[in-house]
Design a protein around this motif. Structure first.
Motif, PDB file in Angstrom:
ATOM      1  N   ASN A 189       0.828  -1.214   0.000  1.00  0.00           N
ATOM      2  CA  ASN A 189       0.000   0.000   0.000  1.00  0.00           C
ATOM      3  C   ASN A 189       0.858   1.259   0.000  1.00  0.00           C
ATOM      4  OD1 ASN A 189      -2.423  -1.379  -0.043  1.00  0.00           O
ATOM      5  ND2 ASN A 189      -2.651  -1.406   2.189  1.00  0.00           N
ATOM      6  N   ASP A 190       1.928   1.262   0.800  1.00  0.00           N
ATOM      7  CA  ASP A 190       2.821   2.427   0.858  1.00  0.00           C
ATOM      8  C   ASP A 190       3.451   2.699  -0.506  1.00  0.00           C
ATOM      9  OD1 ASP A 190       2.287   2.777   3.530  1.00  0.00           O
ATOM     10  OD2 ASP A 190       4.108   1.769   4.231  1.00  0.00           O
ATOM     11  N   SER A 191       3.908   1.637  -1.175  1.00  0.00           N
ATOM     12  CA  SER A 191       4.530   1.782  -2.492  1.00  0.00           C
ATOM     13  C   SER A 191       3.520   2.293  -3.511  1.00  0.00           C
ATOM     14  CB  SER A 191       5.100   0.432  -2.947  1.00  0.00           C
ATOM     15  OG  SER A 191       5.635   0.527  -4.248  1.00  0.00           O
ATOM     16  N   PHE A 192       2.315   1.752  -3.466  1.00  0.00           N
ATOM     17  CA  PHE A 192       1.267   2.155  -4.403  1.00  0.00           C
ATOM     18  C   PHE A 192       0.896   3.626  -4.202  1.00  0.00           C
ATOM     19  CE2 PHE A 192      -3.163   2.743  -5.634  1.00  0.00           C
ATOM     20  CZ  PHE A 192      -3.159   2.229  -6.925  1.00  0.00           C
ATOM     21  N   VAL A 193       0.800   4.058  -2.938  1.00  0.00           N
ATOM     22  CA  VAL A 193       0.434   5.444  -2.641  1.00  0.00           C
ATOM     23  C   VAL A 193       1.508   6.403  -3.141  1.00  0.00           C
ATOM     24  CG1 VAL A 193       0.114   7.114  -0.770  1.00  0.00           C
ATOM     25  CG2 VAL A 193      -1.082   4.914  -0.702  1.00  0.00           C
ATOM     26  N   ARG A 194       2.780   6.051  -2.944  1.00  0.00           N
ATOM     27  CA  ARG A 194       3.875   6.925  -3.404  1.00  0.00           C
ATOM     28  C   ARG A 194       3.826   7.098  -4.918  1.00  0.00           C
ATOM     29  NH1 ARG A 194       6.979   4.056   0.419  1.00  0.00           N
ATOM     30  NH2 ARG A 194       7.831   2.728  -1.231  1.00  0.00           N
ATOM     31  N   LEU A 195       3.597   6.009  -5.637  1.00  0.00           N
ATOM     32  CA  LEU A 195       3.545   6.073  -7.095  1.00  0.00           C
ATOM     33  C   LEU A 195       2.323   6.868  -7.556  1.00  0.00           C
ATOM     34  CD1 LEU A 195       5.156   5.062  -9.512  1.00  0.00           C
ATOM     35  CD2 LEU A 195       3.675   3.053  -9.589  1.00  0.00           C
ATOM     36  N   ALA A 196       1.188   6.668  -6.893  1.00  0.00           N
ATOM     37  CA  ALA A 196      -0.030   7.402  -7.242  1.00  0.00           C
ATOM     38  C   ALA A 196       0.144   8.898  -6.983  1.00  0.00           C
ATOM     39  CB  ALA A 196      -1.211   6.861  -6.443  1.00  0.00           C
ATOM     40  N   ASP A 197       0.820   9.237  -5.876  1.00  0.00           N
ATOM     41  CA  ASP A 197       1.061  10.652  -5.555  1.00  0.00           C
ATOM     42  C   ASP A 197       1.914  11.322  -6.629  1.00  0.00           C
ATOM     43  OD1 ASP A 197      -0.423  10.564  -3.255  1.00  0.00           O
ATOM     44  OD2 ASP A 197       1.287  10.323  -1.898  1.00  0.00           O
ATOM     45  N   LEU A 198       2.931  10.620  -7.108  1.00  0.00           N
ATOM     46  CA  LEU A 198       3.789  11.201  -8.139  1.00  0.00           C
ATOM     47  C   LEU A 198       3.022  11.374  -9.442  1.00  0.00           C
ATOM     48  CD1 LEU A 198       6.619  12.105  -9.126  1.00  0.00           C
ATOM     49  CD2 LEU A 198       6.840   9.805 -10.041  1.00  0.00           C
ATOM     50  N   ASN A 199       2.249  10.381  -9.834  1.00  0.00           N
ATOM     51  CA  ASN A 199       1.449  10.495 -11.062  1.00  0.00           C
ATOM     52  C   ASN A 199       0.476  11.657 -10.968  1.00  0.00           C
ATOM     53  OD1 ASN A 199       2.659   8.328 -12.381  1.00  0.00           O
ATOM     54  ND2 ASN A 199       1.253   6.836 -11.485  1.00  0.00           N
ATOM     55  N   PHE A 200      -0.046  11.873  -9.776  1.00  0.00           N
ATOM     56  CA  PHE A 200      -0.961  12.996  -9.564  1.00  0.00           C
ATOM     57  C   PHE A 200      -0.219  14.321  -9.740  1.00  0.00           C
ATOM     58  CE2 PHE A 200      -3.005  16.153  -6.815  1.00  0.00           C
ATOM     59  CZ  PHE A 200      -4.308  16.096  -7.272  1.00  0.00           C
ATOM     60  N   GLU A 201       1.001  14.416  -9.198  1.00  0.00           N
ATOM     61  CA  GLU A 201       1.784  15.648  -9.332  1.00  0.00           C
ATOM     62  C   GLU A 201       2.150  15.911 -10.790  1.00  0.00           C
ATOM     63  OE1 GLU A 201       2.358  18.005  -7.099  1.00  0.00           O
ATOM     64  OE2 GLU A 201       1.088  16.810  -5.790  1.00  0.00           O
ATOM     65  N   LEU A 202       2.421  14.855 -11.542  1.00  0.00           N
ATOM     66  CA  LEU A 202       2.711  15.020 -12.969  1.00  0.00           C
ATOM     67  C   LEU A 202       1.486  15.561 -13.698  1.00  0.00           C
ATOM     68  CD1 LEU A 202       4.700  11.738 -13.736  1.00  0.00           C
ATOM     69  CD2 LEU A 202       5.620  14.048 -13.527  1.00  0.00           C
ATOM     70  N   LEU A 203       0.318  15.083 -13.296  1.00  0.00           N
ATOM     71  CA  LEU A 203      -0.936  15.565 -13.878  1.00  0.00           C
ATOM     72  C   LEU A 203      -1.115  17.052 -13.596  1.00  0.00           C
ATOM     73  CD1 LEU A 203      -3.468  14.302 -15.334  1.00  0.00           C
ATOM     74  CD2 LEU A 203      -4.544  14.277 -13.075  1.00  0.00           C
ATOM     75  N   VAL A 204      -0.882  17.444 -12.353  1.00  0.00           N
ATOM     76  CA  VAL A 204      -0.995  18.862 -11.965  1.00  0.00           C
ATOM     77  C   VAL A 204      -0.013  19.708 -12.762  1.00  0.00           C
ATOM     78  CG1 VAL A 204      -0.701  20.518 -10.081  1.00  0.00           C
ATOM     79  CG2 VAL A 204      -1.842  18.344  -9.647  1.00  0.00           C
ATOM     80  N   ASP A 205       1.213  19.220 -12.874  1.00  0.00           N
ATOM     81  CA  ASP A 205       2.254  19.999 -13.543  1.00  0.00           C
ATOM     82  C   ASP A 205       1.948  20.220 -15.020  1.00  0.00           C
ATOM     83  OD1 ASP A 205       5.125  21.111 -13.379  1.00  0.00           O
ATOM     84  OD2 ASP A 205       5.247  19.720 -15.061  1.00  0.00           O
ATOM     85  N   SER A 206       1.303  19.244 -15.665  1.00  0.00           N
ATOM     86  CA  SER A 206       1.027  19.352 -17.098  1.00  0.00           C
ATOM     87  C   SER A 206      -0.081  20.348 -17.406  1.00  0.00           C
ATOM     88  CB  SER A 206       0.658  17.973 -17.656  1.00  0.00           C
ATOM     89  OG  SER A 206       0.629  17.982 -19.060  1.00  0.00           O
TER      90      SER A 206
END
Length: 290
Positions: A189-206
């Motif tokens: 769960n911790d690994s999945f959350v970290r990856l999801a958080d980064l993908n979310f930040e990439l979405l925001v940045d774009s």
């Protein structure tokens, strides 16, 4: 004096092997990032032995330094590759691959129907000739009335995504060694959350801006990243999926990253119909064999 100091082997120094434009045309960057030639086509030099050795350094590949240094070595007009769009970096990597190893690049494709692996040659010149030019911006009107404006990821953010993916893979390997089911579930769960958080930040940045209609019926445009982030964190999933699909489409602009393949398994339907297979521009794989 100048002639006396000239290297007697200078006649054997590398020279440009090809010229190419990039999807953005360089129009989004300042002089500190690149210098656009008068012809709008960048001279591409073949790799040196030093460049090739650097591509074998896992740490340098992971943090993007190997690719950045490779581009600066082989495309002298480029000063800061990490500040460019990933679409531009992909085009330059393809051109460098062509200048260093020839026009045809062999890639492996797995058939989605029968899992047969087929080798296919991809033409560097043909890929570059078919690349899309980036527009000044990309917009979409989503179902709730908002207008979203976006641009592709920067290469710096693509590096972040690559690092996160690598860390996730390493985490999965470590998790598989855990014997306690609860510990394994928590770590997953911790690994999945970290990856999801980064993908979310990439979405925001774009996302460059969000436009809405205010109470007076006037369009208002939001560019503040904090406001956009809070909106994405609190909007319903159907809206988020619309935006995510739009961003993924925007990030697919530039060089076409797939090729038509005919399956070599004669009993497979794709032996006659064929299938589209992705081309991996990751330097670890793409430069193998140069």
């Amino acid at each position: 004096m100048a002639e006396q100091n000239q290297n007697p082997l200078s006649a054997y120094f590398r020279a440009p092997k090809m010229y190419t434009s990039i999807p953005s045309g360089g129009k989004f960057y300042g002089a500190e990032i690149l210098t656009v030639p008068d012809s709008s086509e960048f001279a591409i030099y073949p790799m040196t032995t030093k460049d090739e050795l650097l591509l074998k350094n896992p740490d340098a590949l992971l943090n993007g330094e190997a690719v950045a240094n490779l581009i600066k070595s082989c495309v002298p007009e480029i000063k800061d590759p990490k500040s460019m769009f990933s679409a531009d970096v992909d085009a330059l990597l393809i051109a460098i691959r062509g200048a260093s190893g020839g026009d045809l690049v062999e890639v492996q494709a797995e058939c989605p129907l029968c899992n047969t692996t087929t080798s296919v040659n991809v033409s560097v010149e043909e890929s570059l000739a078919k690349m899309q030019t980036l527009e000044d911006e990309y917009t979409i009107d989503i179902s709730n009335g908002l207008k979203i404006t976006a641009m592709p990821f920067s290469y710096a953010n693509t590096i972040k995504a690559g690092v996160a993916s690598f860390q996730s893979t390493r985490s999965m390997q470590s998790i598989s060694e855990l014997t306690d089911d609860m510990e394994r579930l928590s770590a997953f769960n911790d690994s999945f959350v970290r990856l999801a958080d980064l993908n979310f930040e990439l979405l925001v940045d774009s996302i460059r801006s969000v436009t809405y209609m205010n109470a007076e019926g006037e369009n208002q445009t939001i560019v503040d990243k904090a406001i956009i982030r809070e909106f994405l964190e609190n909007t319903e999933n159907t809206t988020g999926k619309e935006i995510e699909d739009f961003i993924n489409d925007v990030n697919g602009k530039g060089v076409k990253n797939e090729v038509q393949v005919m399956c070599t398994n004669e009993e497979c339907n794709n032996a006659t119909e064929g299938f589209n297979a992705p081309i991996n521009f990751d330097p670890v794989n793409f430069f193998t064999g140069t």
